[in-house]
Design an enzyme around this catalytic site. Structure first.
Site, PDB file in Angstrom:
ATOM      1  N   ARG A   1      21.372  18.832 -36.356  1.00 39.09           N
ATOM      2  CA  ARG A   1      21.253  20.199 -35.850  1.00 39.09           C
ATOM      3  C   ARG A   1      22.503  20.661 -35.108  1.00 39.09           C
ATOM      4  O   ARG A   1      22.603  21.814 -34.700  1.00 39.09           O
ATOM      5  CB  ARG A   1      20.055  20.304 -34.892  1.00 39.09           C
ATOM      6  CG  ARG A   1      18.743  19.914 -35.511  1.00 39.09           C
ATOM      7  CD  ARG A   1      17.638  19.976 -34.498  1.00 39.09           C
ATOM      8  NE  ARG A   1      17.371  21.335 -34.089  1.00 39.09           N
ATOM      9  CZ  ARG A   1      16.536  22.152 -34.701  1.00 39.09           C
ATOM     10  NH1 ARG A   1      15.868  21.749 -35.742  1.00 39.09           N
ATOM     11  NH2 ARG A   1      16.358  23.391 -34.275  1.00 39.09           N
TER      12      ARG A   1
ATOM     13  N   HIS B   1      38.544  39.852 -64.620  1.00 42.13           N
ATOM     14  CA  HIS B   1      38.735  41.013 -63.740  1.00 42.13           C
ATOM     15  C   HIS B   1      39.447  40.639 -62.443  1.00 42.13           C
ATOM     16  O   HIS B   1      39.400  41.386 -61.466  1.00 42.13           O
ATOM     17  CB  HIS B   1      37.381  41.658 -63.440  1.00 42.13           C
ATOM     18  CG  HIS B   1      36.699  42.175 -64.669  1.00 42.13           C
ATOM     19  ND1 HIS B   1      37.146  43.277 -65.356  1.00 42.13           N
ATOM     20  CD2 HIS B   1      35.643  41.701 -65.368  1.00 42.13           C
ATOM     21  CE1 HIS B   1      36.375  43.481 -66.411  1.00 42.13           C
ATOM     22  NE2 HIS B   1      35.449  42.523 -66.438  1.00 42.13           N
TER      23      HIS B   1
ATOM     24  N   LYS C   1      22.558  21.746 -39.509  1.00 49.08           N
ATOM     25  CA  LYS C   1      21.550  21.823 -40.561  1.00 49.08           C
ATOM     26  C   LYS C   1      20.624  23.022 -40.391  1.00 49.08           C
ATOM     27  O   LYS C   1      20.226  23.646 -41.348  1.00 49.08           O
ATOM     28  CB  LYS C   1      20.740  20.525 -40.535  1.00 49.08           C
ATOM     29  CG  LYS C   1      19.721  20.400 -41.624  1.00 49.08           C
ATOM     30  CD  LYS C   1      20.374  19.990 -42.909  1.00 49.08           C
ATOM     31  CE  LYS C   1      19.408  19.970 -44.074  1.00 49.08           C
ATOM     32  NZ  LYS C   1      20.112  20.195 -45.337  1.00 49.08           N
TER      33      LYS C   1
ATOM     34  N   GLU D   1      26.570  27.692 -56.058  1.00 45.54           N
ATOM     35  CA  GLU D   1      26.056  26.538 -55.320  1.00 45.54           C
ATOM     36  C   GLU D   1      27.016  25.348 -55.425  1.00 45.54           C
ATOM     37  O   GLU D   1      27.262  24.653 -54.442  1.00 45.54           O
ATOM     38  CB  GLU D   1      24.647  26.200 -55.835  1.00 45.54           C
ATOM     39  CG  GLU D   1      23.993  24.975 -55.237  1.00 45.54           C
ATOM     40  CD  GLU D   1      23.843  25.001 -53.719  1.00 45.54           C
ATOM     41  OE1 GLU D   1      24.060  26.037 -53.093  1.00 45.54           O
ATOM     42  OE2 GLU D   1      23.526  23.936 -53.161  1.00 45.54           O
TER      43      GLU D   1
ATOM     44  N   LYS E   1      28.799  23.585 -52.211  1.00 43.48           N
ATOM     45  CA  LYS E   1      28.697  22.142 -51.907  1.00 43.48           C
ATOM     46  C   LYS E   1      30.079  21.562 -51.674  1.00 43.48           C
ATOM     47  O   LYS E   1      30.306  20.837 -50.714  1.00 43.48           O
ATOM     48  CB  LYS E   1      28.032  21.363 -53.057  1.00 43.48           C
ATOM     49  CG  LYS E   1      26.560  21.466 -53.241  1.00 43.48           C
ATOM     50  CD  LYS E   1      25.713  20.905 -52.149  1.00 43.48           C
ATOM     51  CE  LYS E   1      25.498  21.900 -51.055  1.00 43.48           C
ATOM     52  NZ  LYS E   1      24.352  22.732 -51.073  1.00 43.48           N
TER      53      LYS E   1
ATOM     54  N   GLU F   1      31.865  22.978 -48.334  1.00 42.43           N
ATOM     55  CA  GLU F   1      31.300  22.638 -47.024  1.00 42.43           C
ATOM     56  C   GLU F   1      31.492  21.169 -46.652  1.00 42.43           C
ATOM     57  O   GLU F   1      31.590  20.842 -45.480  1.00 42.43           O
ATOM     58  CB  GLU F   1      29.829  23.041 -46.915  1.00 42.43           C
ATOM     59  CG  GLU F   1      28.883  22.258 -47.777  1.00 42.43           C
ATOM     60  CD  GLU F   1      27.446  22.734 -47.638  1.00 42.43           C
ATOM     61  OE1 GLU F   1      27.058  23.208 -46.577  1.00 42.43           O
ATOM     62  OE2 GLU F   1      26.700  22.600 -48.631  1.00 42.43           O
TER      63      GLU F   1
ATOM     64  N   TRP G   1      25.331  22.467 -30.826  1.00 43.47           N
ATOM     65  CA  TRP G   1      26.169  23.222 -31.767  1.00 43.47           C
ATOM     66  C   TRP G   1      26.637  24.438 -30.972  1.00 43.47           C
ATOM     67  O   TRP G   1      25.851  25.305 -30.615  1.00 43.47           O
ATOM     68  CB  TRP G   1      25.351  23.652 -32.986  1.00 43.47           C
ATOM     69  CG  TRP G   1      26.182  24.297 -34.047  1.00 43.47           C
ATOM     70  CD1 TRP G   1      26.909  23.669 -35.012  1.00 43.47           C
ATOM     71  CD2 TRP G   1      26.370  25.701 -34.260  1.00 43.47           C
ATOM     72  NE1 TRP G   1      27.535  24.598 -35.814  1.00 43.47           N
ATOM     73  CE2 TRP G   1      27.226  25.849 -35.371  1.00 43.47           C
ATOM     74  CE3 TRP G   1      25.909  26.855 -33.620  1.00 43.47           C
ATOM     75  CZ2 TRP G   1      27.617  27.085 -35.870  1.00 43.47           C
ATOM     76  CZ3 TRP G   1      26.306  28.088 -34.103  1.00 43.47           C
ATOM     77  CH2 TRP G   1      27.150  28.195 -35.218  1.00 43.47           C
TER      78      TRP G   1
ATOM     79  N   ASN H   1      18.077  25.373 -26.649  1.00 45.13           N
ATOM     80  CA  ASN H   1      18.492  25.676 -28.020  1.00 45.13           C
ATOM     81  C   ASN H   1      18.208  27.154 -28.247  1.00 45.13           C
ATOM     82  O   ASN H   1      17.097  27.607 -28.025  1.00 45.13           O
ATOM     83  CB  ASN H   1      17.674  24.799 -28.991  1.00 45.13           C
ATOM     84  CG  ASN H   1      17.804  25.245 -30.430  1.00 45.13           C
ATOM     85  OD1 ASN H   1      18.813  25.829 -30.825  1.00 45.13           O
ATOM     86  ND2 ASN H   1      16.791  24.959 -31.223  1.00 45.13           N
ATOM     87  N   GLY H   2      19.237  27.910 -28.661  1.00 49.01           N
ATOM     88  CA  GLY H   2      19.052  29.348 -28.868  1.00 49.01           C
ATOM     89  C   GLY H   2      20.177  30.104 -28.199  1.00 49.01           C
ATOM     90  O   GLY H   2      21.192  29.511 -27.807  1.00 49.01           O
TER      91      GLY H   2
ATOM     92  N   CYS I   1      21.310  23.045 -32.360  1.00 49.24           N
ATOM     93  CA  CYS I   1      21.119  22.240 -31.164  1.00 49.24           C
ATOM     94  C   CYS I   1      19.802  21.480 -31.267  1.00 49.24           C
ATOM     95  O   CYS I   1      18.830  21.974 -31.830  1.00 49.24           O
ATOM     96  CB  CYS I   1      21.098  23.038 -29.866  1.00 49.24           C
ATOM     97  SG  CYS I   1      22.586  23.975 -29.562  1.00 49.24           S
TER      98      CYS I   1
HETATM   99  C1  F6R Z   1      24.284  24.517 -47.572  1.00 49.46           C
HETATM  100  C2  F6R Z   1      23.208  24.695 -46.621  1.00 49.46           C
HETATM  101  C3  F6R Z   1      23.061  26.019 -45.967  1.00 49.46           C
HETATM  102  C4  F6R Z   1      21.572  26.390 -45.866  1.00 49.46           C
HETATM  103  C5  F6R Z   1      21.397  27.686 -45.066  1.00 49.46           C
HETATM  104  C6  F6R Z   1      19.949  28.121 -45.037  1.00 49.46           C
HETATM  105  O1  F6R Z   1      24.293  23.240 -48.126  1.00 49.46           O
HETATM  106  O2  F6R Z   1      22.468  23.797 -46.354  1.00 49.46           O
HETATM  107  O3  F6R Z   1      23.776  27.006 -46.634  1.00 49.46           O
HETATM  108  O4  F6R Z   1      21.066  26.537 -47.157  1.00 49.46           O
HETATM  109  O5  F6R Z   1      21.867  27.500 -43.772  1.00 49.46           O
HETATM  110  O6  F6R Z   1      19.153  27.155 -44.442  1.00 49.46           O
HETATM  111  P1  F6R Z   1      17.586  27.126 -44.636  1.00 49.46           P
HETATM  112  O7  F6R Z   1      17.324  26.871 -46.078  1.00 49.46           O
HETATM  113  O8  F6R Z   1      17.115  26.015 -43.762  1.00 49.46           O
HETATM  114  O9  F6R Z   1      17.063  28.461 -44.218  1.00 49.46           O
END
Ligand code: F6R
Length: 612
Positions: free
Chosen positions: A27, A508, A607, A485, A489, A492, A75, A101-102, A2
């Site tokens: 956010r 396995h 984010k 990773e 990517k 998501e 969010w 926010n929270g 948020c």
């Molecule tokens: C994936 C992504 C998330 C963040 C995760 C941790 O592309 O961005 O998986 O890596 O939410 O976020 P931070 O690094 O801000 O603690």
């Protein structure tokens, strides 16, 4: 998650608030809303489900005048993302409006008590409970808005950043924070507030980061004042922002994600500046805490998502070069795992945003148990940066695309430097190795530029794979986390299911999935386990699977086997995760774009994950 924006000053603020919401949309983007106090001291409230653009459309024919206002992009946590649950929320008699926010953990108990006192609720949110509580206290105690907010917050369990306006106190915004970020911008004849500094930077570079349990009293034409929740005055520490507006724009790229992928040669230059000197690695965070690092018996890395993947690579680096036992934990699991932590343990917390709630909670536990906590963060002044004992910023600039790209390569670079710096201190790495890695780190920006030349080729290749429903990513050693990773990517941003696995584990179980419909991405640069990964590729080919292989330039053996190859320059094994991530990011990006997905704001994501 948020985003909150607020303004109080001389100007009409609707456009300021909307622009701020756009900056904070990373956010959360389930719904958006704005509350403005007009010249008759009425609160005009407008909200809409969907993105900020939907709110703008909704407001086209509305009265949006006012020089005091608060706004929110959501969010969803409590209640579905519809108009009613959108913020701001109003108290029952429509005198007070709030953005939040929270999460308020004890909202059910509070709500029940308020219902028994005659309160009626419109939404399913925890936030409405807070605004009703504020109004209830204000009316029952016949007190000021500030006292009512302070008392209400003392009843609340949970996390919050809030901004509150009251039509009966029209020249004031009350703001407060606990575990969710809030920044106040001090302008000329105006005060701004926001969840981070990005909505503020256009107007002023003077900011105050609110601390936990602080309440800000923001009044028109009066200096800012801040108190603690126990009513004691707080010090106001005005800081100067180093952010620039151009860093927050797309700069000609169609998406922030692509811009951020292409920024990586420069972000890595910023990340290593002043830290790789004369074939030595110098990190002030390590030099300032020599004793801690010399005597460390164990390192525990806590992080989430992409940062956790960087942590897995950090584990290999620290074991190889600093020779310290390392554990890597999901912060969300660590916090509830009753961990055994000793005072000579070091906990490394990795976070791009510096606001991730689980990582913050893990830090708190580690500190309570006496560990030394070291942060690897991007956002300067963020909650995690401030909660840790020391640390190293990755300095890659604002990352706005929801999928993390340049932060990942910055994190891995910092972890490489950290492992070498600790190794130098402990005498576990020889000068020749340090010099070789230092030189290679210095070359990384050029090598990334080289790897970025794959863009067009990957764009063409991506057409072939938009049909896929599943993807497998396989890698070994340093590049097993790269496989995780790469898969994250893709899933998501394209919504294609993808799994990352250690290549040798394939036999396995996952090998059962292989057929001509399942593409497998092998991360196979020339390294110690090269021969072994070749046999893994053969196993996939033998079962009719299509193979995309990320390989070191000139690797004819894999080139002859794979259906598609993506060649990267040669680099020492420990730095290969940085380089292989470039084609993996581009592959995910182009497949998602071809599928018509919103790569910068994938569905259901945000984010900055400031809730549990
Ligand atoms: C994936 C992504 C998330 C963040 C995760 C941790 O592309 O961005 O998986 O890596 O939410 O976020 P931070 O690094 O801000 O603690």
């Amino acid at each position: 998650m948020c985003g909150i924006v607020g303004y109080i000053g001389d100007e009409q603020c609707y456009q300021i608030l909307i622009k701020g919401l756009h900056r904070l949309e990373y956010r959360g983007y389930d719904s958006a809303g704005v509350a403005l106090i007009d010249s008759n001291n009425n609160i005009n409230l407008y909200k809409s489900h969907g993105k900020v653009a939907a709110l703008e459309k909704f407001c086209e024919s509305k009265d949006v005048t006012g020089t005091i206002g608060i706004a929110h992009t959501r969010w969803a946590t409590h209640g579905e993302p519809n108009d009613v649950n959108a913020h701001p929320h109003m108290s029952q008699d429509s005198n007070i409006a709030i953005v939040h926010n929270g999460t308020i953990e004890n909202y059910k108990v509070l709500k029940q008590a308020l219902i028994e006192h005659g309160c009626e609720f419109r939404s399913e949110t925890d936030t409405e409970v807070l605004v009703q509580l504020i109004e209830y206290i204000k009316n029952s105690n016949k007190c000021s808005l500030l006292s009512a907010v302070r008392e209400a917050l003392n009843e609340v369990i949970g996390a919050y950043a809030i901004a509150v306006i009251d039509k009966n106190t029209p020249n004031t915004i009350i703001a407060a924070r606990k575990s969710s970020p809030l920044v106040i911008g001090i302008g000329e004849n105006a005060t701004y507030l926001a969840s981070d500094a990005t909505p503020i930077i256009d107007y002023t570079n003077k900011v105050v980061y609110l601390n936990d349990d602080e309440i800000a009293i923001i009044k028109k034409d009066e200096p800012l004042s801040v108190i603690k929740s126990n009513n004691e005055p707080s010090n106001i520490d005005i800081q100067t922002l180093k952010l620039s507006v151009s860093q927050l724009e797309k700069g000609g790229y169609p998406h922030f994600m692509l811009k951020e992928i292409f920024e990586q040669p420069n972000t890595l230059r910023d990340c290593i500046r002043g830290r790789v000197v004369n074939d030595q690695i110098q990190l002030s965070g390590v030099m300032d805490n020599k004793e801690r690092f010399m005597n460390a018996k164990r390192i525990i890395i806590v992080a989430c998502g992409t940062s956790w993947h960087a942590g897995l690579i950090g584990k290999r680096l620290l074991i190889d070069y600093a020779r310290i036992p390392v554990e890597v934990e999901y912060a969300s699991e660590f916090r509830y795992s009753n961990p055994v932590i000793n005072p000579d343990d070091i906990v490394i917390a990795i976070s791009q945003s510096g606001e991730t709630a689980d990582t913050l909670a893990a830090i708190q536990i580690a500190k309570e148990k006496g560990a030394f906590v070291y942060g690897v963060c991007n956002v300067v002044g963020s909650s995690i940066a401030r909660a840790t004992d020391s640390g190293t910023y990755i300095h890659v600039g604002p990352e706005i695309g929801v999928a993390s790209t340049k932060a990942f390569t910055g994190q891995v670079t910092v972890l490489t430097m950290l492992a070498i710096a600790i190794g130098q201190l402990r005498g576990t790495v020889d000068d020749q190795t340090v010099a070789k890695i230092a030189q290679s780190i210095r070359q990384m920006p050029e090598l990334i530029t080289e790897a970025l030349k794959l863009n067009k080729e990957i764009e063409r290749l991506s057409y072939t794979f938009t049909y896929a429903h599943n993807f497998l990513y396989l890698g070994r050693g340093y590049n097993f986390p790269s496989a995780l990773e790469g898969a994250l990517k893709l899933k998501e941003i394209s919504y294609i299911h993808a799994e990352g696995y250690p290549a040798a584990e394939m036999k396995h179980g996952p090998i059962a999935l292989i057929d001509h419909e399942l593409p497998t991405v092998f991360i196979a640069p020339s390294d110690e386990l090269h021969e072994k990964i070749i046999s893994n590729i053969q196993q996939v080919k033998a079962r009719g699977g299509a193979v995309i292989a990320v390989i070191t330039k000139g690797d004819q053996e894999i080139a002859n086997l794979a259906n598609f190859i993506l060649e990267i320059p040669e680099v020492p094994e420990c730095l290969s995760p940085i380089l292989v991530s470039i084609p993996l990011q581009l592959l995910a990006y182009h497949i998602a774009v071809k599928k018509g997905c919103n790569v910068d704001m994938p569905r259901n994501l945000a984010k900055s994950v400031t809730v549990e």
